[in-house]
Design an enzyme around this catalytic site. Sequence first.
Site, short mmCIF file in Angstrom:
data_model
loop_
_atom_site.label_atom_id
_atom_site.label_comp_id
_atom_site.label_asym_id
_atom_site.label_seq_id
_atom_site.Cartn_x
_atom_site.Cartn_y
_atom_site.Cartn_z
N CYS A 125 0.89 -1.12 0.04
CA CYS A 125 0.11 0.01 -0.07
C CYS A 125 0.77 1.27 -0.01
O CYS A 125 0.19 2.30 -0.34
CB CYS A 125 -0.95 0.08 1.28
SG CYS A 125 -2.06 -1.57 1.23
N HIS A 266 -3.85 7.01 1.53
CA HIS A 266 -4.22 5.41 1.31
C HIS A 266 -5.35 5.11 1.94
O HIS A 266 -5.99 5.31 2.68
CB HIS A 266 -3.09 4.43 1.87
CG HIS A 266 -3.62 2.98 1.64
ND1 HIS A 266 -4.18 2.54 0.36
CD2 HIS A 266 -3.39 2.20 2.55
CE1 HIS A 266 -4.47 1.24 0.86
NE2 HIS A 266 -4.18 1.13 2.05
N ASN A 296 -10.16 -0.40 -0.66
CA ASN A 296 -8.55 -0.49 -0.67
C ASN A 296 -7.85 -1.38 -1.80
O ASN A 296 -8.15 -2.20 -2.08
CB ASN A 296 -8.26 -1.38 0.84
CG ASN A 296 -6.63 -1.35 0.99
OD1 ASN A 296 -5.98 -0.96 0.01
ND2 ASN A 296 -6.39 -1.53 2.30
#
Length: 339
Positions: A125, A266, A296
């Site tokens: 990420c 993020h 996500n």
Amino acid sequence: MSETTVAEDAKKPDSTILGTGHYLPSRVLSNADLEKMVDTSNEWIVERTGIRERRIAAADEAASDIASNAAIQALNMAEIDAKQLDLIIVATISPDMPLPATAMYVQQKIGARSYCPGFDLAAACAGFIYGLSVADSLIQANQAKYILVIGVELLSRILNYEDRATCVLFGDGGGAAVVGPSSGDGRGIISTHLYADGSQAKSLYIPAGGSRTPASEQTVRDKQHFVHMAGQDVFKFAVKSLSSAIQTAIRSSGLTPKDIDWVIPHQANIRIIDAVANRCNIPKERFYINIERVGNTSSASIPIALDEAVRNGLVRPGQNLLFCGLGAGITWGSALVRW
């Protein structure tokens, strides 16, 4: 830990983001759909994550397809021809295949020079921030002029849809940015800050499929090729580490939280974003959030959100943008950009 910083009274940024792009697959997987697949509910997912739907790649779509679509948008915005690129960086943990690098397929699909170098970067990420930092450093060193940085994931291919702790979180997509020399007007990448803590590696990992535990019938039966996550451990580490990375970026650049126009985080979990906003004393209204629609998307998360904000007219010249992300490794980082 490694950092590159530019203090308030230091030289102006050497590199800047010239163009952005993103691509989301057309298929939508809603919470209602997941209710039919696993023991969960829309209310449970929304309350704990803030996610209502996510995108899922078509069977014939690979990471390089999604990455290339995002890249072409970014090149068009930057008004840069693919043949002008000096490097292609693809941040991903779900590549087309173990080798060669997905960047090689992107090179061919977007029409870059056949000898344009490229590589994949696996920082999960935090991958886009890592890639942005590498691009900034190479441009500062006069090793490249135009660099394409892509974050792309097909996480649906590595999820166990019987595990409600992970399958409700992740989606597919890609985002891209063309990084090039700054014009000297003070706009550009001000600082990047990269961190990692390998002691937390098993908080978020895929156990099998590498040299440690090669693929076998047993690993497939045991579902060891899917994402495994200790959610509470990651949550606590994320809030603390992202808050620290944001504060470092602001402090090292001689700014204050009031000087940050947009935080592009993020999109991991709305509760993480809430906690980070509170710790950093930055109003949540200044966080660009699309997790409700996208979920996500790991390394693709920040560039997707950035491109949306740019194309929606929310990001304007002269504004200070702060990127932050944390993922498997555990890796995390921040970047400060004056648009």
